[in-house]
Design an enzyme around this catalytic site. Sequence first.
Site, PDB file in Angstrom:
ATOM      1  NE  ARG A   1      -3.932  -2.149   0.735  1.00  0.00           N
ATOM      2  CZ  ARG A   1      -3.831  -3.376   0.280  1.00  0.00           C
ATOM      3  NH1 ARG A   1      -2.810  -3.732  -0.464  1.00  0.00           N
ATOM      4  NH2 ARG A   1      -4.750  -4.272   0.593  1.00  0.00           N
TER       5      ARG A   1
ATOM      6  CE  LYS B   1       1.164  18.869  -9.034  1.00  0.00           C
ATOM      7  NZ  LYS B   1       1.901  18.983 -10.302  1.00  0.00           N
TER       8      LYS B   1
ATOM      9  CD  GLU C   1      11.550  26.120 -10.924  1.00  0.00           C
ATOM     10  OE1 GLU C   1      10.590  26.809 -10.532  1.00  0.00           O
ATOM     11  OE2 GLU C   1      11.416  25.179 -11.729  1.00  0.00           O
TER      12      GLU C   1
ATOM     13  CE  LYS D   1       5.876  22.789  -4.822  1.00  0.00           C
ATOM     14  NZ  LYS D   1       6.675  22.037  -5.756  1.00  0.00           N
TER      15      LYS D   1
ATOM     16  CD  GLU E   1      -1.490  21.784 -11.086  1.00  0.00           C
ATOM     17  OE1 GLU E   1      -1.613  21.791 -12.284  1.00  0.00           O
ATOM     18  OE2 GLU E   1      -0.413  21.549 -10.512  1.00  0.00           O
TER      19      GLU E   1
ATOM     20  NE  ARG F   1       1.298  21.666  -6.555  1.00  0.00           N
ATOM     21  CZ  ARG F   1       1.713  20.673  -5.807  1.00  0.00           C
ATOM     22  NH1 ARG F   1       0.888  20.083  -4.987  1.00  0.00           N
ATOM     23  NH2 ARG F   1       2.959  20.262  -5.868  1.00  0.00           N
TER      24      ARG F   1
ATOM     25  CG  ASN G   1       2.240  24.855 -13.342  1.00  0.00           C
ATOM     26  OD1 ASN G   1       3.106  24.283 -12.695  1.00  0.00           O
ATOM     27  ND2 ASN G   1       1.006  24.398 -13.450  1.00  0.00           N
TER      28      ASN G   1
ATOM     29  CG  HIS H   1       7.046  25.574 -15.135  1.00  0.00           C
ATOM     30  ND1 HIS H   1       7.367  26.760 -14.512  1.00  0.00           N
ATOM     31  CD2 HIS H   1       7.804  24.626 -14.528  1.00  0.00           C
ATOM     32  CE1 HIS H   1       8.266  26.526 -13.564  1.00  0.00           C
ATOM     33  NE2 HIS H   1       8.559  25.243 -13.562  1.00  0.00           N
TER      34      HIS H   1
ATOM     35  CG  HIS I   1       7.385  21.575 -18.794  1.00  0.00           C
ATOM     36  ND1 HIS I   1       6.228  21.570 -18.043  1.00  0.00           N
ATOM     37  CD2 HIS I   1       8.407  21.499 -17.898  1.00  0.00           C
ATOM     38  CE1 HIS I   1       6.546  21.495 -16.759  1.00  0.00           C
ATOM     39  NE2 HIS I   1       7.859  21.444 -16.641  1.00  0.00           N
TER      40      HIS I   1
ATOM     41  CG  HIS J   1      13.062  22.553 -14.681  1.00  0.00           C
ATOM     42  ND1 HIS J   1      12.046  22.386 -15.599  1.00  0.00           N
ATOM     43  CD2 HIS J   1      12.493  23.138 -13.594  1.00  0.00           C
ATOM     44  CE1 HIS J   1      10.915  22.819 -15.080  1.00  0.00           C
ATOM     45  NE2 HIS J   1      11.158  23.293 -13.866  1.00  0.00           N
TER      46      HIS J   1
HETATM   47  N1  NAD Z   1       8.550  16.941 -10.350  1.00  0.00           N
HETATM   48  C1  NAD Z   1       8.815  18.083  -9.802  1.00  0.00           C
HETATM   49  O1  NAD Z   1       8.180  18.494  -8.869  1.00  0.00           O
HETATM   50  C2  NAD Z   1       9.943  18.881 -10.335  1.00  0.00           C
HETATM   51  C3  NAD Z   1      10.048  20.229 -10.036  1.00  0.00           C
HETATM   52  C4  NAD Z   1      11.137  20.911 -10.522  1.00  0.00           C
HETATM   53  C5  NAD Z   1      12.087  20.245 -11.292  1.00  0.00           C
HETATM   54  N2  NAD Z   1      11.933  18.945 -11.589  1.00  0.00           N
HETATM   55  C6  NAD Z   1      12.899  18.207 -12.401  1.00  0.00           C
HETATM   56  O2  NAD Z   1      14.024  17.825 -11.658  1.00  0.00           O
HETATM   57  C7  NAD Z   1      15.130  17.675 -12.555  1.00  0.00           C
HETATM   58  C8  NAD Z   1      16.401  18.345 -12.067  1.00  0.00           C
HETATM   59  O3  NAD Z   1      16.679  17.989 -10.783  1.00  0.00           O
HETATM   60  P1  NAD Z   1      17.811  18.760 -10.022  1.00  0.00           P
HETATM   61  O4  NAD Z   1      17.938  20.152 -10.515  1.00  0.00           O
HETATM   62  O5  NAD Z   1      17.546  18.539  -8.589  1.00  0.00           O
HETATM   63  O6  NAD Z   1      19.157  18.117 -10.530  1.00  0.00           O
HETATM   64  P2  NAD Z   1      19.712  16.629 -10.656  1.00  0.00           P
HETATM   65  O7  NAD Z   1      19.155  15.728  -9.624  1.00  0.00           O
HETATM   66  O8  NAD Z   1      19.598  16.281 -12.091  1.00  0.00           O
HETATM   67  O9  NAD Z   1      21.253  16.908 -10.265  1.00  0.00           O
HETATM   68  C9  NAD Z   1      22.054  17.719 -11.072  1.00  0.00           C
HETATM   69  C10 NAD Z   1      23.516  17.213 -11.074  1.00  0.00           C
HETATM   70  O10 NAD Z   1      24.152  17.585  -9.852  1.00  0.00           O
HETATM   71  C11 NAD Z   1      24.639  16.437  -9.161  1.00  0.00           C
HETATM   72  N3  NAD Z   1      24.445  16.747  -7.749  1.00  0.00           N
HETATM   73  C12 NAD Z   1      23.292  16.730  -7.043  1.00  0.00           C
HETATM   74  N4  NAD Z   1      23.483  17.179  -5.798  1.00  0.00           N
HETATM   75  C13 NAD Z   1      24.813  17.487  -5.705  1.00  0.00           C
HETATM   76  C14 NAD Z   1      25.630  18.018  -4.659  1.00  0.00           C
HETATM   77  N5  NAD Z   1      25.111  18.345  -3.473  1.00  0.00           N
HETATM   78  N6  NAD Z   1      26.943  18.200  -4.901  1.00  0.00           N
HETATM   79  C15 NAD Z   1      27.473  17.893  -6.134  1.00  0.00           C
HETATM   80  N7  NAD Z   1      26.752  17.400  -7.160  1.00  0.00           N
HETATM   81  C16 NAD Z   1      25.440  17.202  -6.947  1.00  0.00           C
HETATM   82  C17 NAD Z   1      23.833  15.277  -9.708  1.00  0.00           C
HETATM   83  O11 NAD Z   1      24.536  14.069  -9.626  1.00  0.00           O
HETATM   84  C18 NAD Z   1      23.627  15.712 -11.159  1.00  0.00           C
HETATM   85  O12 NAD Z   1      24.755  15.427 -11.959  1.00  0.00           O
HETATM   86  C19 NAD Z   1      14.734  18.356 -13.843  1.00  0.00           C
HETATM   87  O13 NAD Z   1      14.498  17.393 -14.820  1.00  0.00           O
HETATM   88  C20 NAD Z   1      13.457  19.084 -13.468  1.00  0.00           C
HETATM   89  O14 NAD Z   1      12.589  19.186 -14.541  1.00  0.00           O
HETATM   90  C21 NAD Z   1      10.894  18.252 -11.108  1.00  0.00           C
HETATM   91 ZN    ZN Z   2      10.010  24.233 -12.373  1.00  0.00          ZN
END
Ligand code: NAD
Ligand code: ZN
Length: 208
Positions: A2, A24, A66, A105, A115, A120, A124, A127, A131, A144
């Site tokens: 679950r 989400k 962001e 947030k 949403e 919410r 965006n 975005h 995207h 991103h």
């Molecule tokens: N679903 C959601 O709510 C949401 C919201 C915003 C972004 N995103 C997505 O998340 C993705 C990006 O995630 P992110 O920006 O967290 O990056 P990521 O997880 O891709 O990490 C970026 C790089 O930095 C490295 N890294 C991470 N932490 C580190 C640290 N403390 N020290 C050294 N290196 C480190 C990672 O290995 C990677 O190479 C994007 O695809 C974005 O679209 C999702």
């Molecule tokens: Zn974003």
Amino acid sequence: MRGIDFIQVPTTLLAMIDSSIGGKTAVNITKCKNIVGVFYQPKLVWINICFLITLPSQHIKNGFAEAIKYALIFDRKFYTYLKKELINGFIKNFDYIIYKCCFYKVQVVKKDEKEISGVRTTLNFGHTFAHALEAYTSYKKFLHGEAVIFGMLFASLVSLKLKLCSKKTFKEVKQILTLLDFKLNVKINTRQLLNLMKKDKKTTSGEH
Ligand SMILES: NC(=O)c1ccc[n+]([C@@H]2O[C@H](COP(=O)([O-])OP(=O)(O)OC[C@H]3O[C@@H](n4cnc5c(N)ncnc54)[C@H](O)[C@@H]3O)[C@@H](O)[C@H]2O)c1
Ligand SMILES: [Zn+2]
């Protein structure tokens, strides 16, 4: 069977201020973006700014983009503060920046967790274009946050054309782009990009 309780331990600035909180949330796998995720809230989000010591500067700027989004949506004073940080050329007060972003947030998520009411969707901002731009460039050219800055600029331009925002606001958003030193450097086929934008989750009745 679950589902299981979980905690989030974000290690990037972007994850600390956005993707680790609010439920989400999703991660990318191979070529698919945000494809494996959860709707549930984590039991805890543990944010430790020490992780940022090793985070490459490009990814700091990515998260910062962001943060600017929250400031543009919610808080002029915070926006001025972030702009000053950029002009000074360094970002130092991470705990303050992260706190502010999480605060906004959380306010939004509390009002519209699933949403449904539309509140919410304010998060965006930029975005739809972002995207599409990320997909258009096969997720290889822009981080991103970078795409979001271009998206906010694009959204502001559309608003300007529709007389929904002032020239001054548009110029402010454009200035941020310059300060962050993000460059588009990509030839865009407008029709293809528009088709991608139509696939966005925010499309209603085939229109935006
Ligand atoms: N679903 C959601 O709510 C949401 C919201 C915003 C972004 N995103 C997505 O998340 C993705 C990006 O995630 P992110 O920006 O967290 O990056 P990521 O997880 O891709 O990490 C970026 C790089 O930095 C490295 N890294 C991470 N932490 C580190 C640290 N403390 N020290 C050294 N290196 C480190 C990672 O290995 C990677 O190479 C994007 O695809 C974005 O679209 C999702
Ligand atoms: Zn974003």
